[in-house]
Design a protein around this motif. Sequence first.
Motif, PDB file in Angstrom:
ATOM      1  N   LYS A   1      42.819  14.413  76.652  1.00 32.62           N
ATOM      2  CA  LYS A   1      42.919  13.619  77.858  1.00 32.62           C
ATOM      3  C   LYS A   1      41.700  13.913  78.742  1.00 32.62           C
ATOM      4  N   ASP A   2      41.143  12.917  79.358  1.00 30.18           N
ATOM      5  CA  ASP A   2      40.000  13.087  80.250  1.00 30.18           C
ATOM      6  C   ASP A   2      40.372  13.997  81.416  1.00 30.18           C
ATOM      7  N   GLY A   3      39.463  14.910  81.750  1.00 24.27           N
ATOM      8  CA  GLY A   3      39.658  15.760  82.920  1.00 24.27           C
ATOM      9  C   GLY A   3      40.908  16.604  82.894  1.00 24.27           C
ATOM     10  N   ALA A   4      41.296  17.091  81.742  1.00 20.81           N
ATOM     11  CA  ALA A   4      42.551  17.835  81.607  1.00 20.81           C
ATOM     12  C   ALA A   4      42.450  19.297  82.040  1.00 20.81           C
ATOM     13  N   PHE A   5      41.254  19.870  82.037  1.00 15.48           N
ATOM     14  CA  PHE A   5      41.127  21.312  82.239  1.00 15.48           C
ATOM     15  C   PHE A   5      40.212  21.660  83.408  1.00 15.48           C
ATOM     16  N   ASP A   6      40.593  22.709  84.132  1.00 17.75           N
ATOM     17  CA  ASP A   6      39.743  23.233  85.206  1.00 17.75           C
ATOM     18  C   ASP A   6      38.557  23.995  84.612  1.00 17.75           C
ATOM     19  N   PHE A   7      38.812  24.700  83.528  1.00 16.53           N
ATOM     20  CA  PHE A   7      37.791  25.506  82.855  1.00 16.53           C
ATOM     21  C   PHE A   7      37.817  25.202  81.366  1.00 16.53           C
ATOM     22  N   VAL A   8      36.636  25.057  80.785  1.00 19.49           N
ATOM     23  CA  VAL A   8      36.515  24.889  79.337  1.00 19.49           C
ATOM     24  C   VAL A   8      35.498  25.918  78.851  1.00 19.49           C
ATOM     25  N   PHE A   9      35.847  26.605  77.781  1.00 19.37           N
ATOM     26  CA  PHE A   9      34.979  27.631  77.213  1.00 19.37           C
ATOM     27  C   PHE A   9      34.599  27.255  75.793  1.00 19.37           C
ATOM     28  N   LEU A  10      33.317  27.311  75.487  1.00 18.28           N
ATOM     29  CA  LEU A  10      32.826  27.184  74.113  1.00 18.28           C
ATOM     30  C   LEU A  10      32.057  28.474  73.829  1.00 18.28           C
ATOM     31  N   LEU A  11      32.739  29.430  73.247  1.00 17.93           N
ATOM     32  CA  LEU A  11      32.147  30.736  72.994  1.00 17.93           C
ATOM     33  C   LEU A  11      31.910  30.914  71.498  1.00 17.93           C
ATOM     34  N   ASP A  12      30.660  31.065  71.129  1.00 22.12           N
ATOM     35  CA  ASP A  12      30.264  31.248  69.729  1.00 22.12           C
ATOM     36  C   ASP A  12      30.762  30.112  68.836  1.00 22.12           C
ATOM     37  N   VAL A  13      30.653  28.890  69.345  1.00 21.06           N
ATOM     38  CA  VAL A  13      31.095  27.705  68.624  1.00 21.06           C
ATOM     39  C   VAL A  13      29.921  26.792  68.280  1.00 21.06           C
ATOM     40  N   LEU A  14      29.086  26.503  69.257  1.00 21.91           N
ATOM     41  CA  LEU A  14      28.072  25.446  69.110  1.00 21.91           C
ATOM     42  C   LEU A  14      27.113  25.641  67.957  1.00 21.91           C
ATOM     43  N   GLU A  15      26.820  26.867  67.597  1.00 26.64           N
ATOM     44  CA  GLU A  15      25.881  27.079  66.499  1.00 26.64           C
ATOM     45  C   GLU A  15      26.486  26.731  65.136  1.00 26.64           C
ATOM     46  N   HIS A  16      27.792  26.445  65.115  1.00 27.31           N
ATOM     47  CA  HIS A  16      28.468  26.142  63.853  1.00 27.31           C
ATOM     48  C   HIS A  16      28.899  24.688  63.694  1.00 27.31           C
ATOM     49  N   VAL A  17      28.801  23.871  64.727  1.00 27.42           N
ATOM     50  CA  VAL A  17      29.244  22.482  64.615  1.00 27.42           C
ATOM     51  C   VAL A  17      28.101  21.594  64.152  1.00 27.42           C
ATOM     52  N   LYS A  18      28.455  20.507  63.468  1.00 32.85           N
ATOM     53  CA  LYS A  18      27.420  19.612  62.937  1.00 32.85           C
ATOM     54  C   LYS A  18      26.651  18.894  64.033  1.00 32.85           C
ATOM     55  N   ASP A  19      27.333  18.543  65.113  1.00 34.97           N
ATOM     56  CA  ASP A  19      26.693  17.793  66.192  1.00 34.97           C
ATOM     57  C   ASP A  19      26.973  18.493  67.526  1.00 34.97           C
ATOM     58  N   PRO A  20      26.117  19.461  67.909  1.00 31.39           N
ATOM     59  CA  PRO A  20      26.357  20.194  69.152  1.00 31.39           C
ATOM     60  C   PRO A  20      26.401  19.294  70.385  1.00 31.39           C
ATOM     61  N   GLU A  21      25.582  18.262  70.413  1.00 30.63           N
ATOM     62  CA  GLU A  21      25.570  17.375  71.574  1.00 30.63           C
ATOM     63  C   GLU A  21      26.913  16.673  71.739  1.00 30.63           C
ATOM     64  N   LYS A  22      27.471  16.212  70.641  1.00 30.95           N
ATOM     65  CA  LYS A  22      28.781  15.543  70.679  1.00 30.95           C
ATOM     66  C   LYS A  22      29.866  16.525  71.143  1.00 30.95           C
ATOM     67  N   ALA A  23      29.798  17.767  70.669  1.00 31.59           N
ATOM     68  CA  ALA A  23      30.779  18.784  71.062  1.00 31.59           C
ATOM     69  C   ALA A  23      30.696  19.079  72.557  1.00 31.59           C
ATOM     70  N   VAL A  24      29.480  19.169  73.094  1.00 37.19           N
ATOM     71  CA  VAL A  24      29.313  19.439  74.524  1.00 37.19           C
ATOM     72  C   VAL A  24      29.812  18.257  75.342  1.00 37.19           C
ATOM     73  N   LYS A  25      29.496  17.040  74.923  1.00 33.75           N
ATOM     74  CA  LYS A  25      29.966  15.855  75.650  1.00 33.75           C
ATOM     75  C   LYS A  25      31.499  15.795  75.666  1.00 33.75           C
ATOM     76  N   GLU A  26      32.108  16.171  74.564  1.00 33.46           N
ATOM     77  CA  GLU A  26      33.573  16.191  74.498  1.00 33.46           C
ATOM     78  C   GLU A  26      34.139  17.249  75.446  1.00 33.46           C
ATOM     79  N   ALA A  27      33.485  18.400  75.513  1.00 31.77           N
ATOM     80  CA  ALA A  27      33.932  19.452  76.432  1.00 31.77           C
ATOM     81  C   ALA A  27      33.798  18.986  77.883  1.00 31.77           C
ATOM     82  N   VAL A  28      32.719  18.282  78.204  1.00 34.44           N
ATOM     83  CA  VAL A  28      32.523  17.741  79.553  1.00 34.44           C
ATOM     84  C   VAL A  28      33.618  16.719  79.861  1.00 34.44           C
TER      85      VAL A  28
END
Length: 159
Positions: A1-28
């Motif tokens: 859901k859009d805007g569901a969280f006050d805080f989002v953490f991506l810890l030691d994740v981005l270096e393992h995903v195929k599309d880091p930009e897509k992952a960050v946009k989803e976290a935003v």
Amino acid sequence: KDGAFDFVFLLDVLEHVKDPEKAVKEAVRCTKKNGRLFIEFSPYWAQPSGHHLYPLGIPKGFLPFQFFPKSLTRHIVEHSKIKSKDSPGFLFWQFDSLNRLSVRNFRRIAKKLQGVKILEERYCLAMPNGEIELPLLKYFPVLNELFTMNYGIALQVGR
């Protein structure tokens, strides 16, 4: 859901995903307005021991793995018995899972994000008993690519 969280953490994740930009946009997208997004990852070229492949004791940037076809590394992983983190199969799997994300590439991703403000960046060098923060590395791109073993960023989502 859009805007569901006050805080989002991506810890030691981005270096393992195929599309880091897509992952960050989803976290935003999942972060509330005025919420915080915290990202931390180990840059691919981290030196001196090459983060993620440190059992080898040499920088991964100097290893020939980058020239191997993905199919070869997957074949080695599938046909070796991964018994421990020190086994060759585990090391090849670890290498195969990395997307070669660098500090420079991540900063490009962060700058493209709309409605997001960078609050703080951390450039850390890993030591046996913890980490040492080296804030001056921010101003020396070549050095921060070589010596930042742990990069962290705090973002405020403002939409």
